[in-house]
Write a protein that holds these residues in place. Structure first.
Motif, short mmCIF file in Angstrom:
data_model
loop_
_atom_site.label_atom_id
_atom_site.label_comp_id
_atom_site.label_asym_id
_atom_site.label_seq_id
_atom_site.Cartn_x
_atom_site.Cartn_y
_atom_site.Cartn_z
N SER A 1 58.80 76.16 40.15
CA SER A 1 58.41 74.78 39.90
C SER A 1 57.09 74.73 39.12
N PRO A 2 56.71 73.55 38.62
CA PRO A 2 55.40 73.43 37.97
C PRO A 2 54.24 73.89 38.88
N ARG A 3 54.36 73.65 40.19
CA ARG A 3 53.31 74.11 41.12
C ARG A 3 53.22 75.64 41.13
N PHE A 4 54.39 76.29 41.08
CA PHE A 4 54.41 77.75 41.03
C PHE A 4 53.67 78.25 39.79
N TRP A 5 54.02 77.70 38.62
CA TRP A 5 53.41 78.15 37.37
C TRP A 5 51.92 77.85 37.33
N LYS A 6 51.50 76.79 38.01
CA LYS A 6 50.07 76.47 38.10
C LYS A 6 49.34 77.56 38.89
N LEU A 7 49.96 78.04 39.96
CA LEU A 7 49.37 79.14 40.74
C LEU A 7 49.20 80.40 39.87
N VAL A 8 50.23 80.69 39.08
CA VAL A 8 50.16 81.86 38.20
C VAL A 8 49.04 81.66 37.17
N GLU A 9 49.01 80.47 36.59
CA GLU A 9 48.02 80.17 35.54
C GLU A 9 46.58 80.21 36.07
N GLU A 10 46.38 79.83 37.33
CA GLU A 10 45.04 79.89 37.92
C GLU A 10 44.51 81.33 37.90
N GLN A 11 45.39 82.30 38.07
CA GLN A 11 44.99 83.71 38.06
C GLN A 11 44.99 84.30 36.66
N LEU A 12 45.99 83.90 35.88
CA LEU A 12 46.17 84.47 34.54
C LEU A 12 46.37 83.33 33.54
N PRO A 13 45.30 82.78 32.99
CA PRO A 13 45.43 81.67 32.05
C PRO A 13 46.33 82.00 30.84
N ASP A 14 46.45 83.28 30.50
CA ASP A 14 47.29 83.69 29.37
C ASP A 14 48.67 84.19 29.82
N TYR A 15 49.13 83.73 30.99
CA TYR A 15 50.38 84.26 31.54
C TYR A 15 51.57 84.07 30.60
N ARG A 16 51.58 82.99 29.82
CA ARG A 16 52.71 82.75 28.90
C ARG A 16 52.84 83.88 27.88
N GLU A 17 51.72 84.29 27.33
CA GLU A 17 51.72 85.39 26.37
C GLU A 17 52.15 86.69 27.04
N ARG A 18 51.65 86.93 28.25
CA ARG A 18 52.04 88.15 28.98
C ARG A 18 53.54 88.13 29.28
N ARG A 19 54.03 86.98 29.68
CA ARG A 19 55.45 86.83 29.99
C ARG A 19 56.30 87.14 28.76
N LYS A 20 55.88 86.61 27.61
CA LYS A 20 56.59 86.85 26.36
C LYS A 20 56.58 88.34 26.01
N ARG A 21 55.43 88.96 26.15
CA ARG A 21 55.33 90.39 25.85
C ARG A 21 56.20 91.22 26.79
N LEU A 22 56.27 90.82 28.07
CA LEU A 22 57.11 91.54 29.02
C LEU A 22 58.58 91.42 28.62
N ALA B 1 52.63 84.81 43.79
CA ALA B 1 52.65 83.34 43.73
C ALA B 1 53.85 82.80 44.50
N HIS B 2 54.91 83.60 44.59
CA HIS B 2 56.08 83.18 45.39
C HIS B 2 55.75 83.12 46.88
N ARG B 3 54.66 83.72 47.30
CA ARG B 3 54.26 83.62 48.71
C ARG B 3 53.81 82.21 49.05
N LYS B 4 53.46 81.43 48.02
CA LYS B 4 53.08 80.03 48.24
C LYS B 4 54.17 79.07 47.76
N GLU B 5 54.89 79.47 46.74
CA GLU B 5 55.98 78.65 46.17
C GLU B 5 57.18 79.55 45.90
N MET B 6 58.24 79.41 46.70
CA MET B 6 59.42 80.27 46.54
C MET B 6 60.38 79.69 45.50
N ASN B 7 59.85 79.33 44.35
CA ASN B 7 60.65 78.74 43.27
C ASN B 7 59.88 78.91 41.97
#
Length: 184
Positions: free
Chosen positions: A154-175, A146-152
């Motif tokens: 930002s909310p746009r970055f997290w939207k890119l992640v969420e488009e691929q992994l809707p449960d990214y927050r849970e994965r992030r917490k587990r990591l 996702a950093h290949r499109k947004e090198m930060n």
């Protein structure tokens, strides 16, 4: 009569940040991260106000370090080789889905990061990713791509992640639980 415990020594790191934060390093040393305008006295007060938290967390960090698995050089090399293969495959798959390109992939022995993406698009991954569940490894790959499109972050970055992994927050917490030694 109760004597006062020793004073907590700490390092101050000033930057353009807006708030003060505490960090306990793996060796148990304490870091106060703070805005440029914060005085040494304010940093000392901050440490004093958080003394209980610091002592509890430093003890936990040192306990975890003591219990941490130690790998032989041979084991680490085997994990690195597996990480090279697995992360190259995963990165290729996710890059196709996300329609992004990337440069070199390097497998590192990073103590504080799972991965990183350079401005040139080179990706660095921690070999320890092969020790976490696959869905968490996928999160790191998607995060870095996702950093290949947004090198930060930002909310746009997290939207890119969420488009691929809707449960990214849970994965992030587990990591983060793995980072803190609570799993695996």
């Amino acid at each position: 009569m109760k004597t006062r415990e020793e004073t907590i020594s700490f390092e101050v790191i000033r930057s353009g940040r807006k708030t003060m934060a505490l960090q306990i390093r793996r060796d148990g040393s304490v870091v106060v991260r703070c805005p440029l305008r914060v005085t040494d006295r304010q940093a000392q007060e901050f440490v004093r106000d958080h003394e209980t938290w610091i002592r509890q967390h430093r003890e936990e960090v040192l306990r975890r370090n003591h219990e941490q698995t130690v790998y032989t050089e041979e084991q680490v090399e085997q994990y690195r080789q597996h990480a090279r293969w697995l992360l190259a495959r995963k990165t290729w798959e996710w890059a196709g889905k996300m329609e992004v390109t990337y440069g070199k992939i390097t497998i590192r022995d990073q103590s504080t990061r799972w991965g990183s993406c350079s401005a040139k698009g080179n990706l660095n991954y921690n070999w320890r990713l092969v020790l976490v569940p696959e869905e968490l490894l996928d999160y790191v790959v998607v995060h870095e791509l996702a950093h290949r499109k947004e090198m930060n972050h930002s909310p746009r970055f997290w939207k890119l992640v969420e488009e691929q992994l809707p449960d990214y927050r849970e994965r992030r917490k587990r990591l983060r639980d793995y980072e803190n030694g609570q799993k695996g």
